[in-house]
Design a protein around this motif. Sequence first.
Motif, PDB file in Angstrom:
ATOM      1  N   CYS A 335      36.260  45.490  61.420  1.00 37.54           N
ATOM      2  CA  CYS A 335      35.422  45.251  60.265  1.00 37.54           C
ATOM      3  C   CYS A 335      35.977  43.846  59.634  1.00 37.54           C
ATOM      4  O   CYS A 335      37.050  43.422  60.369  1.00 37.54           O
ATOM      5  CB  CYS A 335      36.084  46.218  59.025  1.00 37.54           C
ATOM      6  SG  CYS A 335      35.524  47.943  59.622  1.00 37.54           S
ATOM      7  N   PHE A 338      37.700  43.338  54.518  1.00 40.19           N
ATOM      8  CA  PHE A 338      38.376  44.464  53.674  1.00 40.19           C
ATOM      9  C   PHE A 338      39.701  43.989  53.273  1.00 40.19           C
ATOM     10  O   PHE A 338      40.102  43.992  52.066  1.00 40.19           O
ATOM     11  CB  PHE A 338      38.651  45.458  54.787  1.00 40.19           C
ATOM     12  CG  PHE A 338      39.253  46.842  53.937  1.00 40.19           C
ATOM     13  CD1 PHE A 338      38.603  47.815  52.921  1.00 40.19           C
ATOM     14  CD2 PHE A 338      40.796  46.867  53.581  1.00 40.19           C
ATOM     15  CE1 PHE A 338      38.976  48.801  52.556  1.00 40.19           C
ATOM     16  CE2 PHE A 338      41.411  47.950  52.995  1.00 40.19           C
ATOM     17  CZ  PHE A 338      40.558  48.844  52.388  1.00 40.19           C
ATOM     18  N   PHE A 396      37.567  43.215  49.843  1.00 38.24           N
ATOM     19  CA  PHE A 396      37.375  44.627  49.388  1.00 38.24           C
ATOM     20  C   PHE A 396      38.595  45.090  48.829  1.00 38.24           C
ATOM     21  O   PHE A 396      38.658  45.963  47.651  1.00 38.24           O
ATOM     22  CB  PHE A 396      36.841  45.584  50.352  1.00 38.24           C
ATOM     23  CG  PHE A 396      36.220  46.706  49.780  1.00 38.24           C
ATOM     24  CD1 PHE A 396      34.879  46.914  49.315  1.00 38.24           C
ATOM     25  CD2 PHE A 396      36.799  48.110  50.205  1.00 38.24           C
ATOM     26  CE1 PHE A 396      34.302  47.768  48.782  1.00 38.24           C
ATOM     27  CE2 PHE A 396      36.313  49.072  49.769  1.00 38.24           C
ATOM     28  CZ  PHE A 396      35.168  49.055  48.879  1.00 38.24           C
ATOM     29  N   ALA A 487      30.611  51.208  53.231  1.00 38.06           N
ATOM     30  CA  ALA A 487      32.149  50.814  53.078  1.00 38.06           C
ATOM     31  C   ALA A 487      32.891  51.982  53.034  1.00 38.06           C
ATOM     32  O   ALA A 487      34.202  52.183  53.888  1.00 38.06           O
ATOM     33  CB  ALA A 487      32.514  50.065  51.728  1.00 38.06           C
ATOM     34  N   PHE A 790      32.588  43.750  55.035  1.00 38.63           N
ATOM     35  CA  PHE A 790      32.976  44.065  53.649  1.00 38.63           C
ATOM     36  C   PHE A 790      32.584  42.907  52.773  1.00 38.63           C
ATOM     37  O   PHE A 790      32.490  43.211  51.571  1.00 38.63           O
ATOM     38  CB  PHE A 790      34.378  44.662  53.460  1.00 38.63           C
ATOM     39  CG  PHE A 790      34.626  46.290  54.081  1.00 38.63           C
ATOM     40  CD1 PHE A 790      34.704  46.232  55.247  1.00 38.63           C
ATOM     41  CD2 PHE A 790      34.563  47.034  52.904  1.00 38.63           C
ATOM     42  CE1 PHE A 790      34.938  47.610  55.576  1.00 38.63           C
ATOM     43  CE2 PHE A 790      34.895  48.315  53.222  1.00 38.63           C
ATOM     44  CZ  PHE A 790      34.997  48.570  54.620  1.00 38.63           C
ATOM     45  N   THR A 822      30.634  40.533  48.238  1.00 40.30           N
ATOM     46  CA  THR A 822      31.733  41.741  48.396  1.00 40.30           C
ATOM     47  C   THR A 822      30.976  42.943  48.149  1.00 40.30           C
ATOM     48  O   THR A 822      30.365  42.774  47.072  1.00 40.30           O
ATOM     49  CB  THR A 822      32.892  41.571  47.643  1.00 40.30           C
ATOM     50  OG1 THR A 822      33.432  40.500  47.719  1.00 40.30           O
ATOM     51  CG2 THR A 822      33.935  42.492  48.107  1.00 40.30           C
TER      52      THR A 822
END
Lengths: 1028, 262
Positions: A335, A338, A396, A487, A790, A822
């Motif tokens: 990812c 984050f 995030f 998410a 994210f 975001t």
Amino acid sequence: MKSVFPISRRDLLKSAGAIVASAAVAGCGSNDSEDTFVSPMDGLVFDRELKTCFSSGPYNCGARCMHKIHYKNNRLVHLTSAGDIERDSSRSSDESPGEIGLPIQRRACVRGYSYLQRLYQPDRLKYPLIQTGNKGDISTFKRVSWEVAIEKAADALHAAIQRKATLGYSPIMCKWAGSTIDTFNSFVNHPDVAPIITHLGNESYGAVDAAKFDMVGVDSFTNNVTDRYNSQFIITWALDPSRTSYHIEQAHWFNTCAKEWGIPIVVITPNHSDTAAMLSTGVPEFTYTAGSTKTVDIPAWIPIRPATDGALAAAMAYVIYKNSLHNTTFLTSSCFGFFKDQQTTSTSARVIFPNFPPKNYNVPNDFSDDASMPATFTKGSLYAGAVFKVPAGESFEEYLISLENDWGGAVGNTAGGTTAAVGDPTYNQVLEYAAALTGVPSDTIEALAFKYARPGPGLTAGPAFMDVGGGPQRAWNGVEWVQMMIALCAMTGNTNRSGGGAGFSMGSCTDYPAAFAPVAPSASMLNNIETVNAISVPMGEWSHLALTGKDYRSRDRFIADVKICTGGTPLKDPTTGFVVGVIPKTPLDLTGRPDPLVEVDVWFINNYNGVTTLENINKTIAAVKSVKTVICCDQTMTPTAAYSDIIFPVTSHYESEGVAISYPGTTAMFKMDAPLDKMYDAKSDNSIRNLILSSLMTRYGYNFDPDTDFYSDLPKEYSGMVAQGTYEALKGPGSFYTALVDPSATAKTYEEFCRDGVIDYPIPKGKAVVGFQHFNPLGDLQNTTGRINFWQPLWGKIRPKTTRSSGPDYWGRTHDGFRNPTAKYQPNIEGYEKFFDNGPTPGPNFGNPLKGSFTGFYSKLSGRYYKLLYITNKARHRAHTVFDNVAVIKDQNVQCVFLNPADAAERGINDGDMVYVYNDRGCTYIPAKVTHYIAPGVISVEHGAWYRPHPTETVKVWIDTARNADGIWNPSTVYINGEPDFREFRVPIDVGGAENVLTLNVGGTEQYVGQAISAQGGPCEVSRTKPE
Amino acid sequence: MEQWGFYFDQSRCLGCKACMLACKNWNELRRGDKDTNRLNIENYTVAEGANENAAAYIDPATGTNNYAEFRKFYMKENWRRVSTHDRGGVVLGTGNTFKTTFDRRYLSVSCNHCSEPACRDACPVGAIFKEETIGAVIVNSSMCISCGKCREACPWNAPQYYDDNFARYNPDDPARPRMTKCTLCFDRVREGRKPTCVAACWNRALDAGPLEELKTKYSGIAGGWQNPDEIEEFANSAVPELGIPSTGPNIIFTRKGRWIRR
């Protein structure tokens, strides 16, 4: 046994023919008095003259099922479905939900069974009609010949095309112009015609497409349906698979089996859906430790307020993060965005958008105006190698911590960069705020988060499946909700895990492409929609365009976007099909034009009930009145047909052969036979378009024969050839299927397909297909980074970093922002927050459901306080608006407003009372259903009932328009911030129960977001007395 | 005779009513008003004026779709009926949150083809009888005098009329509604097919067959099946207003109860 007429079975069988004959005599010859003896068993003989063939439902409910048609003498007699097999063979061939790897029966729901009644409805359109009076007056339609109707339609189109010389575009609007694979598509893209106006988007899952775009890529797929059996916990979020199951036929049956095999299920919806009723279990006595050890009963049904689903997800994410239940390895490797300051090097094979951006995702090409975009970017090259870094404050992780200030009131120890400890007052207040907003108790939120992140025995990590529906994404803040679902799945590492899932279940091409050969992720819908060369507006905002000259984008932004959209035609890589460049053309420049910027002279509608399907019906009707000519092709007198000027009747699907496939994701394909000869004086929609175009061409000196020069109405035998060709092209098995499921799989021959009516590629539980492993592996997603974003670079870098504001005004007139880069919860534009401390002068805790006092939503236009929120969930007996006129199912599902007994008592409403459901946009007059089926403070008017105006009763509404009631441009319009001020109109009360008289047609100032429907979570009131 | 009956699994029923629709669909030609309300569609003639008449679409008094006209052309009798039964509720609790004890159950019932049918015994003209091969309770509608006594006697509301005002019609009126009812799809069963409601059940909650065979077939499921005798209590709890005579209903069922892994 006391039998009056004992007739033995042996006698019946022996002389069945004779009894039929005697019945005929008794029925025909006599006076048919009650003294006439008619054997009661006469009617109970199986009619051996019936022939049987296969069909399916052509209307798009999101899935498909098998129909067995029993017909005789050119008439349908019965309709049964896949379960109609010999009783003795039921046990072996029936009801295998996938675990043992057999195909399941794709049985019809009530909609499927109603096709028989729908075919013979009295309101079927039987011949061409033209309007001789005012739009909407059904009594002034007159029958005309096909020649006259075609001529009139061609005249209208011709007049519109003539205006291109001065306007620079043809003021013709039609939907799906880019995906209509026939001559009409060539027409609207012809250099002498294009650009036209198209209203783009998707009523069903527009926000899913938008949400996925740079988060996981549109071309992404999640796990196949039987993989839910590998799960340890299922959250069914805003999904009622017994009403809507996108891409997945019989999802309710799969869930039933999951329940019976011991997998716990909870359901999150504002109303107690059928799924919640039957398929959820709850998690009794769930024990976990968050600060202290707690035992919580997670209920089977978790009621939630409309359009606050993203807040619940945010609170769950907060709990997971604060209790360190998130999967750090996954978030780091697979990812992006984050963690604070996270940096990644893109591995995406996607091409950076060339000058010609995809129309549905109207991304400007001026990347370079943002310094944070890598300087090495070259349009048309790959993202791979580019380095992205999350800007400060936009990860995030930082968003979750920011909730401690925004929701938690920083009552703990958050100052100075430290964050709250689990269980301290700030932590608790974050959950209490979410609870006050969503209605879900804080202990339920915390327990749910724990159960989702630790579903295994003894709180061990394991797969949990988020089975998501479409309700909350049909809201102004729907994009953000979908992103929060994605998410949550990524935080827990469920995205690419068997038994898990990625957090979306619908979208352009989302479920599963394994079965059929030519369907692969590269053949994406995204590329199809890129071929549009038109002035494109969000579908729900077309009425604003007709009434004001543009949609809700600012004038400058609209002009700039039109330039981009008309500035070239796409150049595609012939191998991959991807858009890799642009063939430039002179763009349409509207700079300096007087208002209205864009006009609509002709609306061409093909089998689409836009008047009822789109938001804000009273505004839509005002817009329709401003359009010179509305041309409609349909089968029944829909409200859209009623407001048209020229109506063409369309044939049914029983008159030509075909194949039915719900979406690329499905694993089954169905045969559609042609049991009937041509009915009425109708033609196929293809044929209608070709006739119109042929007539139009004569004005340019061309003479085409529509029957020979175009693909026109085909004799049945030709439609059979087309069906066979389609089957041969699609039959599979796809390479994915042979690689992952069954190497020895082969397709049925066409003859076998016709014999069985279906081809199915079942996937057993043990061979589950995981989208993010097999189709769109992490690192190779079709977005900017190749990973789950994210923080989405595309939106973060190309747009000003403003939050989408929900604005202080009635409609949030200051909603000037853009997509959140975001993933986060975005309060809805008319959301529940605004029901607190509201009034002519908002109080100090305006917008705070925890601290503020409940006032209701205050409207400056009407001076009213609205205390209820509406939802418009899908009806069991309609596919959007289709089937609403079919009484046989309508009578079993009476259109009404569902409201909680507490709300009913407050308003003196009893079950069954006729009530007015209203807000500033409209009013519908329907029965009240008082029931605990729905949460307090929420009402439901199910989506898709047909708008029908009362003959005399009217109400006040407020519409932002620059035209008068009769559609004439009003030069004295007052503008506020570039938009016409609201003006008071009187409109008829709707008596059809159309929920869209209440809904808001504002997608956003950005076309990209506006492609979704904004149909949930707005303010309204219910009353026994008419509002004034 | 081998007595047939139904099996109903309440823990699976979604209340979708596909069974009802499939029944109406299959038995369309057996509805009570098929001769008085029939579309002339045999040859798809297109009568001049058929589409210009606004009343063909819209009820002029109310402006709604003209459902009164539309519903003439389908089976009004509900040979199979799905009812909804709610318990508990959802209320606004502390902290602006919802507190719920709500539970919903559905009940799908047609005719239970009782061993001692109350309808048969109530009929003054002897129009109702038990068929000999599978024990289906059948009505000879041609004898029916529309008195409604069968309907009053049946605990399950199985006897049906296309118009609830059946008693108000003149005896000589050809449109007078006569009782019709579930035949256990006698025509289909004789052909080796399942009753159409069973074949249609979207979530596989219905079955039909020889009752003893059904008892064996469903003896293994968690919770088991309940005796026909218990359906009185079962129905009583679901539909409290019903009085229950001892009619010997031929149905077994599984309750929706506590969630049990099967």
